[in-house]
Scaffold this motif. Structure first.
Motif, PDB file in Angstrom:
ATOM      1  N   VAL A   1       0.837  -1.196   0.000  1.00 57.88           N
ATOM      2  CA  VAL A   1       0.000   0.000   0.000  1.00 57.88           C
ATOM      3  C   VAL A   1       0.876   1.251   0.000  1.00 57.88           C
ATOM      4  O   VAL A   1       1.492   1.594   1.018  1.00 57.88           O
ATOM      5  CB  VAL A   1      -0.963  -0.002   1.223  1.00 57.88           C
ATOM      6  N   LEU A   2       0.921   1.903  -1.148  1.00 54.41           N
ATOM      7  CA  LEU A   2       1.789   3.072  -1.310  1.00 54.41           C
ATOM      8  C   LEU A   2       1.416   4.193  -0.341  1.00 54.41           C
ATOM      9  O   LEU A   2       2.286   4.857   0.220  1.00 54.41           O
ATOM     10  CB  LEU A   2       1.699   3.576  -2.758  1.00 54.41           C
ATOM     11  N   SER A   3       0.109   4.389  -0.130  1.00 50.04           N
ATOM     12  CA  SER A   3      -0.332   5.488   0.743  1.00 50.04           C
ATOM     13  C   SER A   3       0.197   5.310   2.175  1.00 50.04           C
ATOM     14  O   SER A   3       0.500   6.294   2.856  1.00 50.04           O
ATOM     15  CB  SER A   3      -1.856   5.570   0.759  1.00 50.04           C
ATOM     16  N   GLU A   4       0.341   4.055   2.615  1.00 44.82           N
ATOM     17  CA  GLU A   4       0.869   3.808   3.972  1.00 44.82           C
ATOM     18  C   GLU A   4       2.323   4.279   4.053  1.00 44.82           C
ATOM     19  O   GLU A   4       2.733   4.891   5.042  1.00 44.82           O
ATOM     20  CB  GLU A   4       0.814   2.307   4.303  1.00 44.82           C
ATOM     21  N   VAL A   5       3.070   3.996   3.009  1.00 45.92           N
ATOM     22  CA  VAL A   5       4.489   4.392   2.984  1.00 45.92           C
ATOM     23  C   VAL A   5       4.593   5.918   2.907  1.00 45.92           C
ATOM     24  O   VAL A   5       5.355   6.541   3.647  1.00 45.92           O
ATOM     25  CB  VAL A   5       5.223   3.722   1.801  1.00 45.92           C
ATOM     26  N   ASN A   6       3.780   6.496   2.006  1.00 46.04           N
ATOM     27  CA  ASN A   6       3.800   7.960   1.856  1.00 46.04           C
ATOM     28  C   ASN A   6       3.464   8.667   3.164  1.00 46.04           C
ATOM     29  O   ASN A   6       4.072   9.653   3.539  1.00 46.04           O
ATOM     30  CB  ASN A   6       2.788   8.389   0.802  1.00 46.04           C
ATOM     31  N   ARG A   7       2.470   8.115   3.857  1.00 46.78           N
ATOM     32  CA  ARG A   7       1.956   8.805   5.035  1.00 46.78           C
ATOM     33  C   ARG A   7       2.804   8.564   6.290  1.00 46.78           C
ATOM     34  O   ARG A   7       2.985   9.446   7.109  1.00 46.78           O
ATOM     35  CB  ARG A   7       0.520   8.358   5.293  1.00 46.78           C
ATOM     36  N   TYR A   8       3.288   7.324   6.471  1.00 49.95           N
ATOM     37  CA  TYR A   8       3.875   6.981   7.774  1.00 49.95           C
ATOM     38  C   TYR A   8       5.387   6.749   7.759  1.00 49.95           C
ATOM     39  O   TYR A   8       6.029   6.871   8.804  1.00 49.95           O
ATOM     40  CB  TYR A   8       3.209   5.720   8.332  1.00 49.95           C
ATOM     41  N   CYS A   9       5.952   6.401   6.596  1.00 47.19           N
ATOM     42  CA  CYS A   9       7.364   6.001   6.609  1.00 47.19           C
ATOM     43  C   CYS A   9       8.305   7.196   6.445  1.00 47.19           C
ATOM     44  O   CYS A   9       7.965   8.183   5.777  1.00 47.19           O
ATOM     45  CB  CYS A   9       7.631   4.971   5.511  1.00 47.19           C
ATOM     46  N   LYS A  10       9.482   7.062   7.059  1.00 47.64           N
ATOM     47  CA  LYS A  10      10.471   8.123   6.932  1.00 47.64           C
ATOM     48  C   LYS A  10      11.449   7.801   5.798  1.00 47.64           C
ATOM     49  O   LYS A  10      11.963   8.684   5.137  1.00 47.64           O
ATOM     50  CB  LYS A  10      11.230   8.275   8.257  1.00 47.64           C
ATOM     51  N   THR A  11      11.759   6.521   5.629  1.00 51.32           N
ATOM     52  CA  THR A  11      12.603   6.079   4.510  1.00 51.32           C
ATOM     53  C   THR A  11      11.938   4.868   3.864  1.00 51.32           C
ATOM     54  O   THR A  11      11.076   4.240   4.480  1.00 51.32           O
ATOM     55  CB  THR A  11      14.026   5.680   4.978  1.00 51.32           C
ATOM     56  N   ALA A  12      12.354   4.563   2.649  1.00 52.05           N
ATOM     57  CA  ALA A  12      11.724   3.420   1.961  1.00 52.05           C
ATOM     58  C   ALA A  12      12.662   2.816   0.934  1.00 52.05           C
ATOM     59  O   ALA A  12      13.620   3.453   0.485  1.00 52.05           O
ATOM     60  CB  ALA A  12      10.436   3.877   1.276  1.00 52.05           C
ATOM     61  N   ALA A  13      12.357   1.568   0.608  1.00 57.01           N
ATOM     62  CA  ALA A  13      13.091   0.864  -0.450  1.00 57.01           C
ATOM     63  C   ALA A  13      12.083   0.038  -1.232  1.00 57.01           C
ATOM     64  O   ALA A  13      11.003  -0.278  -0.728  1.00 57.01           O
ATOM     65  CB  ALA A  13      14.160  -0.038   0.148  1.00 57.01           C
ATOM     66  N   ILE A  14      12.434  -0.292  -2.445  1.00 51.96           N
ATOM     67  CA  ILE A  14      11.530  -1.109  -3.248  1.00 51.96           C
ATOM     68  C   ILE A  14      12.283  -2.334  -3.766  1.00 51.96           C
ATOM     69  O   ILE A  14      13.468  -2.231  -4.127  1.00 51.96           O
ATOM     70  CB  ILE A  14      10.898  -0.258  -4.391  1.00 51.96           C
ATOM     71  N   MET A  15      11.606  -3.457  -3.739  1.00 47.09           N
ATOM     72  CA  MET A  15      12.225  -4.692  -4.233  1.00 47.09           C
ATOM     73  C   MET A  15      11.596  -5.087  -5.541  1.00 47.09           C
ATOM     74  O   MET A  15      10.378  -4.959  -5.716  1.00 47.09           O
ATOM     75  CB  MET A  15      12.021  -5.832  -3.223  1.00 47.09           C
ATOM     76  N   ARG A  16      12.422  -5.566  -6.427  1.00 42.87           N
ATOM     77  CA  ARG A  16      11.924  -6.065  -7.703  1.00 42.87           C
ATOM     78  C   ARG A  16      12.828  -7.183  -8.163  1.00 42.87           C
ATOM     79  O   ARG A  16      14.044  -7.033  -8.170  1.00 42.87           O
ATOM     80  CB  ARG A  16      11.942  -4.934  -8.739  1.00 42.87           C
ATOM     81  N   GLU A  17      12.211  -8.296  -8.496  1.00 38.94           N
ATOM     82  CA  GLU A  17      12.960  -9.465  -8.975  1.00 38.94           C
ATOM     83  C   GLU A  17      14.146  -9.804  -8.075  1.00 38.94           C
ATOM     84  O   GLU A  17      15.243 -10.103  -8.548  1.00 38.94           O
ATOM     85  CB  GLU A  17      13.431  -9.239 -10.410  1.00 38.94           C
ATOM     86  N   GLY A  18      13.910  -9.719  -6.775  1.00 40.80           N
ATOM     87  CA  GLY A  18      14.927 -10.135  -5.816  1.00 40.80           C
ATOM     88  C   GLY A  18      15.995  -9.114  -5.505  1.00 40.80           C
ATOM     89  O   GLY A  18      16.881  -9.371  -4.693  1.00 40.80           O
ATOM     90  N   ARG A  19      15.916  -7.960  -6.168  1.00 39.93           N
ATOM     91  CA  ARG A  19      16.937  -6.935  -5.926  1.00 39.93           C
ATOM     92  C   ARG A  19      16.301  -5.725  -5.253  1.00 39.93           C
ATOM     93  O   ARG A  19      15.150  -5.395  -5.534  1.00 39.93           O
ATOM     94  CB  ARG A  19      17.606  -6.513  -7.236  1.00 39.93           C
ATOM     95  N   LEU A  20      17.078  -5.065  -4.409  1.00 41.82           N
ATOM     96  CA  LEU A  20      16.550  -3.955  -3.619  1.00 41.82           C
ATOM     97  C   LEU A  20      17.100  -2.624  -4.118  1.00 41.82           C
ATOM     98  O   LEU A  20      18.284  -2.498  -4.408  1.00 41.82           O
ATOM     99  CB  LEU A  20      16.941  -4.145  -2.148  1.00 41.82           C
ATOM    100  N   THR A  21      16.228  -1.643  -4.224  1.00 39.13           N
ATOM    101  CA  THR A  21      16.652  -0.294  -4.586  1.00 39.13           C
ATOM    102  C   THR A  21      16.163   0.664  -3.503  1.00 39.13           C
ATOM    103  O   THR A  21      14.972   0.683  -3.188  1.00 39.13           O
ATOM    104  CB  THR A  21      16.013   0.136  -5.929  1.00 39.13           C
ATOM    105  N   MET A  22      17.085   1.428  -2.934  1.00 36.42           N
ATOM    106  CA  MET A  22      16.686   2.432  -1.933  1.00 36.42           C
ATOM    107  C   MET A  22      16.030   3.607  -2.652  1.00 36.42           C
ATOM    108  O   MET A  22      16.464   4.003  -3.732  1.00 36.42           O
ATOM    109  CB  MET A  22      17.913   2.950  -1.166  1.00 36.42           C
ATOM    110  N   LEU A  23      14.991   4.152  -2.054  1.00 38.97           N
ATOM    111  CA  LEU A  23      14.313   5.306  -2.652  1.00 38.97           C
ATOM    112  C   LEU A  23      14.829   6.583  -1.987  1.00 38.97           C
ATOM    113  O   LEU A  23      15.141   6.583  -0.790  1.00 38.97           O
ATOM    114  CB  LEU A  23      12.799   5.186  -2.452  1.00 38.97           C
ATOM    115  N   ASP A  24      14.903   7.650  -2.780  1.00 44.06           N
ATOM    116  CA  ASP A  24      15.390   8.917  -2.220  1.00 44.06           C
ATOM    117  C   ASP A  24      14.421   9.442  -1.173  1.00 44.06           C
ATOM    118  O   ASP A  24      14.799  10.052  -0.184  1.00 44.06           O
ATOM    119  CB  ASP A  24      15.539   9.964  -3.342  1.00 44.06           C
TER     120      ASP A  24
END
Lengths: 263, 233
Positions: free
Chosen positions: B190-213
């Motif tokens: 749920v993107l809105s949960e991350v937007n609203r509550y998280c201070k930092t975030a990362a996204i995983m795709r095909e087993g690899r992790l990318t940190m988000l700015d």
């Protein structure tokens, strides 16, 4: 670890009560039957002792079912041997794998308890259940014998119960190892294995070529007829049992600690 | 500078020939609410399950609160509150017994905090687990994860099955605990949960992790991650 042990005991209480009452009760009833059959049993004993391999398989060539110890060894011995083996298999075959099969593993293993402690608690639970099962069944049998008020070799009965307990521990140990390997409860495999080991012993006593290999199965050293006819202690079978029990339990620890947990 | 309470370095886990996670590295700082995004099968749960010792990674290290995840497994779990995506317990147990069982294994008396949590989540603790809906089982899971006031929370898709009111209460609780110094790793779709509550975030795709700015990512960009994943499957 204590919490896991108590929880397991509580969860398995119904299984323990049902099997203990069923096997102990049947044995008790069987002992009482001896009194009503006593008059006619001599003729039957002569017939049964002359049936060649069949008599050997059920121990009726070495013991007379006209006597109470002989009757106990052939009748109660069969019920208890088969029943306790099935109970041991049922109690242990799913005790570790049920956490994955019923999806409770992530709840349990996310708590601060190591997998080794979980294995120890569950192994202890099986041990406690087998001790209670053997003691209560033993009390049923002693009650039945006391009711008949007849001579009975108490030492042989004690040896028989100890050997049966050891046989149960061996079957439970093998099933425990299977449970540690598997993420599904393999109830059919456990029951099938107990029945196959019983059948192996039975067939081994009928087929001459198999007699030398009887020691492989746990029923060889727990055979009531041999114990009540004071045969030699089967050292080789008991040694193999000890090795198998230790190897199964060690294997269960190693496997459960190393493998990935299914969600 | 704030300390890292979770440090994952080059974590790799494969399931035979199937991909699991590849060379995942991330740091979560104390007091953070870390959003962990990604499509189904991207490797979020594999990362979390490797962190908690359910899976044995092929390579890499996980350090939580300065402790090695393999050597100090039990010590780490004592300080972590974990809520799995599927909330399963022992069917025949009552809710109150499950909560007490979890506290007993922790060798703690958590009755006061558990009572407060049950009241806020409006839970009927007399019911048996098998009588509960997914949402209510999730609430039991929340209590079990929070009652010992852990230093780190790890939540795997915590809000699925919860009604909007309970979702709000859940995030209020997280805020309260993190205000008192706890850290939270939140895996979600749920993107809105991350937007609203998280201070930092990362996204995983095909087993690899990318940190988000920034956790405030654009919804269209977020959906594109899912579409790209669908195409590669």
């Amino acid at each position: 670890m204590k919490s896991v042990l108590l929880r397991e005991l509580k969860q398995n209480l119904k299984l323990l009560i049902i099997w203990t009452l069923a096997i102990g009760g049947m044995g008790f009833y069987c002992i009482l039957l001896y009194q009503s059959m006593q008059g006619e049993v001599q003729e039957m004993a002569d017939m049964f002792s002359n049936m060649g391999a069949f008599s050997d398989a059920f121990g009726m060539s070495t013991l007379s079912i006209a006597t109470l110890p002989g009757f106990f060894a052939t009748e109660v011995g069969t019920i208890h041997g088969l029943g306790s083996g099935m109970f041991a298999a049922l109690a242990s075959i799913g005790i570790l794998s049920k956490e994955e099969d019923r999806h409770s593993g992530e709840f349990l293993l996310a708590l601060p308890i190591s997998r080794s402690k979980v294995v120890t608690a569950k192994a202890l639970c099986i041990l406690v259940m087998l001790v209670v099962f053997t003691v209560v069944c033993g009390l049923f049998y002693v009650g039945g014998i006391a009711y008949l008020d007849m001579d009975f070799p108490a030492g042989d009965l004690m040896t028989y119960l100890v050997m049966q307990f050891l046989m149960n521990v061996e079957i439970a140990g093998i099933c425990f190892l299977i449970s540690a390997f598997s993420s599904r409860i393999k109830m059919g495999l456990g029951l099938g294995m107990a029945l196959m080991l019983y059948a192996f012993d039975l067939i081994g006593r009928v087929v001459p070529d198999l007699k030398d290999y009887l020691f492989i199965g746990p029923y060889s050293y727990a055979n009531a007829s041999e114990i009540f006819s004071q045969s030699e202690t089967p050292v080789l079978a008991l040694s193999l049992a000890a090795v198998l029990i230790i190897a199964s339990i060690t294997g269960a620890y190693v496997c459960y600690n190393r493998r990935d947990l299914q969600s | 500078m704030m300390e890292n309470v979770i440090e994952i370095r080059n974590l790799t886990k494969s399931y035979g020939k199937a991909r699991g996670i590849i060379d995942v590295s991330l740091q979560v700082k104390k007091g953070d609410i870390f959003g962990f995004l990604g499509p189904n099968g991207a490797g979020k749960s594999t990362t979390i399950r490797s962190m908690l010792g359910f899976l044995r990674p092929n390579a890499g290290t996980v350090t939580i609160l300065g402790l090695d995840s393999r050597k100090d497994h039990e010590k780490i779990l004592a300080k972590v509150g974990y809520m799995p995506s599927e909330a399963w317990f022992y069917d025949t147990m009552r809710v109150s017994d499950v909560i007490k069982y979890a506290a007993d294994i922790r060798r703690m008396d958590c009755s006061e905090e558990a009572g407060i949590l049950c009241e806020r989540l409006k839970m009927d603790t007399r019911k048996k687990i098998k009588e509960l809906s997914l949402g209510n089982r999730k609430k039991v899971s929340i209590v079990c994860a929070m009652q010992h006031k852990p230093d780190i929370f790890i939540f795997d898709e915590p809000t699925s099955g919860l009604d909007p009111l309970m979702q709000r209460t859940f995030f209020e609780l997280i805020r309260e605990y993190t205000d008192h110094g706890a850290t939270c790793l939140l895996s979600t779709h749920v993107l809105s949960e991350v937007n609203r509550y998280c201070k930092t975030a990362a996204i995983m795709r095909e087993g690899r992790l990318t940190m988000l700015d920034s956790p405030a990512i654009d919804e269209d960009a977020f959906i594109r991650f899912y579409e790209d994943e669908e195409e590669t499957v």
